[in-house]
Design a protein around this motif. Structure first.
Motif, PDB file in Angstrom:
ATOM      1  N   ALA A 130       0.823  -1.213   0.000  1.00  0.00           N
ATOM      2  CA  ALA A 130       0.000   0.000   0.000  1.00  0.00           C
ATOM      3  C   ALA A 130       0.854   1.258   0.000  1.00  0.00           C
ATOM      4  O   ALA A 130       1.887   1.328   0.673  1.00  0.00           O
ATOM      5  CB  ALA A 130      -0.917   0.005   1.226  1.00  0.00           C
ATOM      6  N   PHE A 131       0.425   2.243  -0.750  1.00  0.00           N
ATOM      7  CA  PHE A 131       1.048   3.560  -0.725  1.00  0.00           C
ATOM      8  C   PHE A 131       0.708   4.196   0.616  1.00  0.00           C
ATOM      9  O   PHE A 131      -0.450   4.181   1.036  1.00  0.00           O
ATOM     10  CB  PHE A 131       0.506   4.407  -1.876  1.00  0.00           C
ATOM     11  CG  PHE A 131       1.128   5.769  -1.968  1.00  0.00           C
ATOM     12  CD1 PHE A 131       2.416   5.925  -2.436  1.00  0.00           C
ATOM     13  CD2 PHE A 131       0.413   6.888  -1.592  1.00  0.00           C
ATOM     14  CE1 PHE A 131       3.000   7.188  -2.518  1.00  0.00           C
ATOM     15  CE2 PHE A 131       0.976   8.156  -1.670  1.00  0.00           C
ATOM     16  CZ  PHE A 131       2.277   8.305  -2.139  1.00  0.00           C
ATOM     17  N   ALA A 132       1.696   4.712   1.314  1.00  0.00           N
ATOM     18  CA  ALA A 132       1.486   5.255   2.659  1.00  0.00           C
ATOM     19  C   ALA A 132       2.137   6.627   2.784  1.00  0.00           C
ATOM     20  O   ALA A 132       2.954   7.025   1.945  1.00  0.00           O
ATOM     21  CB  ALA A 132       2.073   4.300   3.700  1.00  0.00           C
ATOM     22  N   ALA A 133       1.773   7.340   3.840  1.00  0.00           N
ATOM     23  CA  ALA A 133       2.304   8.694   4.067  1.00  0.00           C
ATOM     24  C   ALA A 133       3.825   8.689   4.091  1.00  0.00           C
ATOM     25  O   ALA A 133       4.450   9.651   3.636  1.00  0.00           O
ATOM     26  CB  ALA A 133       1.744   9.261   5.358  1.00  0.00           C
ATOM     27  N   GLY A 134       4.414   7.628   4.588  1.00  0.00           N
ATOM     28  CA  GLY A 134       5.880   7.544   4.640  1.00  0.00           C
ATOM     29  C   GLY A 134       6.545   7.628   3.281  1.00  0.00           C
ATOM     30  O   GLY A 134       7.695   8.039   3.171  1.00  0.00           O
ATOM     31  N   HIS A 135       5.804   7.260   2.233  1.00  0.00           N
ATOM     32  CA  HIS A 135       6.349   7.347   0.888  1.00  0.00           C
ATOM     33  C   HIS A 135       6.536   8.797   0.447  1.00  0.00           C
ATOM     34  O   HIS A 135       7.252   9.081  -0.511  1.00  0.00           O
ATOM     35  CB  HIS A 135       5.438   6.630  -0.117  1.00  0.00           C
ATOM     36  CG  HIS A 135       5.451   5.145   0.055  1.00  0.00           C
ATOM     37  ND1 HIS A 135       4.393   4.448   0.576  1.00  0.00           N
ATOM     38  CD2 HIS A 135       6.413   4.235  -0.215  1.00  0.00           C
ATOM     39  CE1 HIS A 135       4.693   3.166   0.621  1.00  0.00           C
ATOM     40  NE2 HIS A 135       5.902   3.011   0.144  1.00  0.00           N
ATOM     41  N   MET A 136       5.894   9.708   1.139  1.00  0.00           N
ATOM     42  CA  MET A 136       5.959  11.122   0.766  1.00  0.00           C
ATOM     43  C   MET A 136       6.970  11.903   1.598  1.00  0.00           C
ATOM     44  O   MET A 136       7.132  13.106   1.391  1.00  0.00           O
ATOM     45  CB  MET A 136       4.564  11.746   0.886  1.00  0.00           C
ATOM     46  CG  MET A 136       3.582  11.129  -0.068  1.00  0.00           C
ATOM     47  SD  MET A 136       1.889  11.678   0.122  1.00  0.00           S
ATOM     48  CE  MET A 136       2.053  13.439   0.053  1.00  0.00           C
ATOM     49  N   ASP A 137       7.639  11.229   2.529  1.00  0.00           N
ATOM     50  CA  ASP A 137       8.633  11.924   3.358  1.00  0.00           C
ATOM     51  C   ASP A 137       9.749  12.502   2.484  1.00  0.00           C
ATOM     52  O   ASP A 137      10.315  11.802   1.637  1.00  0.00           O
ATOM     53  CB  ASP A 137       9.247  10.960   4.387  1.00  0.00           C
ATOM     54  CG  ASP A 137       8.288  10.630   5.499  1.00  0.00           C
ATOM     55  OD1 ASP A 137       7.257  11.322   5.629  1.00  0.00           O
ATOM     56  OD2 ASP A 137       8.548   9.664   6.240  1.00  0.00           O
ATOM     57  N   ALA A 138      10.071  13.773   2.710  1.00  0.00           N
ATOM     58  CA  ALA A 138      11.159  14.422   1.980  1.00  0.00           C
ATOM     59  C   ALA A 138      12.485  13.906   2.521  1.00  0.00           C
ATOM     60  O   ALA A 138      12.663  13.714   3.705  1.00  0.00           O
ATOM     61  CB  ALA A 138      11.056  15.935   2.131  1.00  0.00           C
ATOM     62  N   ARG A 139      13.419  13.718   1.662  1.00  0.00           N
ATOM     63  CA  ARG A 139      14.746  13.228   2.058  1.00  0.00           C
ATOM     64  C   ARG A 139      15.761  14.300   1.826  1.00  0.00           C
ATOM     65  O   ARG A 139      15.741  15.086   0.991  1.00  0.00           O
ATOM     66  CB  ARG A 139      15.128  11.986   1.268  1.00  0.00           C
ATOM     67  CG  ARG A 139      14.156  10.858   1.456  1.00  0.00           C
ATOM     68  CD  ARG A 139      14.534  10.052   2.665  1.00  0.00           C
ATOM     69  NE  ARG A 139      13.475   9.053   2.877  1.00  0.00           N
ATOM     70  CZ  ARG A 139      13.180   8.592   4.032  1.00  0.00           C
ATOM     71  NH1 ARG A 139      13.804   8.983   5.104  1.00  0.00           N
ATOM     72  NH2 ARG A 139      12.257   7.703   4.183  1.00  0.00           N
TER      73      ARG A 139
END
Length: 131
Positions: free
Chosen positions: A122-131
């Motif tokens: 599943a796509f999750a909010a963690g996938h959007m974390d800026a690095r």
């Protein structure tokens, strides 16, 4: 879980499905024990309707809740019907991966799964974390 299936079955009767004739009901229990239900609502601009699961989630969010603890979905189908792909992602937004999902048919068949198995990767909010 029987009460969730009963709530989903009851709301299913209110579905607006004049185009497909396929009525679906969904009910979910929140972490604090409240139950929210939804049914599918079709539209003449088919398939621009709302799924039962999305309706239940919208009712939950409108009431200020955010954590799904259990889910039940019921339809008049030959076997228990799973949520569509979009609703799987919506469930994953508010439910932990191990949240139980019971799928049922109006004839009494049941199948049990969990959010993780409905939507692996599943796509999750963690996938959007800026690095």
């Amino acid at each position: 879980m029987d009460d969730l299936i009963a709530a989903a079955a009851a709301v299913r009767l209110n579905a607006h499905a004049p185009y497909s004739g396929f009525k679906v009901g969904a009910a979910l229990r929140t972490a604090d024990g409240r139950v929210f239900a939804g049914c599918n609502v079709e539209n003449v601009a088919y398939p621009e309707g709302t799924c039962a699961e999305a309706g239940a989630i919208a009712a939950m969010v409108a009431a200020g809740a955010r954590d799904i603890a259990e889910v039940a979905v019921i339809a008049d189908s030959p076997s228990p019907v799973p949520p569509c792909g979009g609703c799987r992602q919506k469930l994953a937004e508010f439910a932990a991966p191990d949240v139980r999902v019971v799928l049922a048919s109006v004839s009494g068949q049941r199948s049990e799964t969990c959010v993780r198995d409905l939507l692996p990767g599943a796509f999750a909010a963690g996938h959007m974390d800026a690095r």
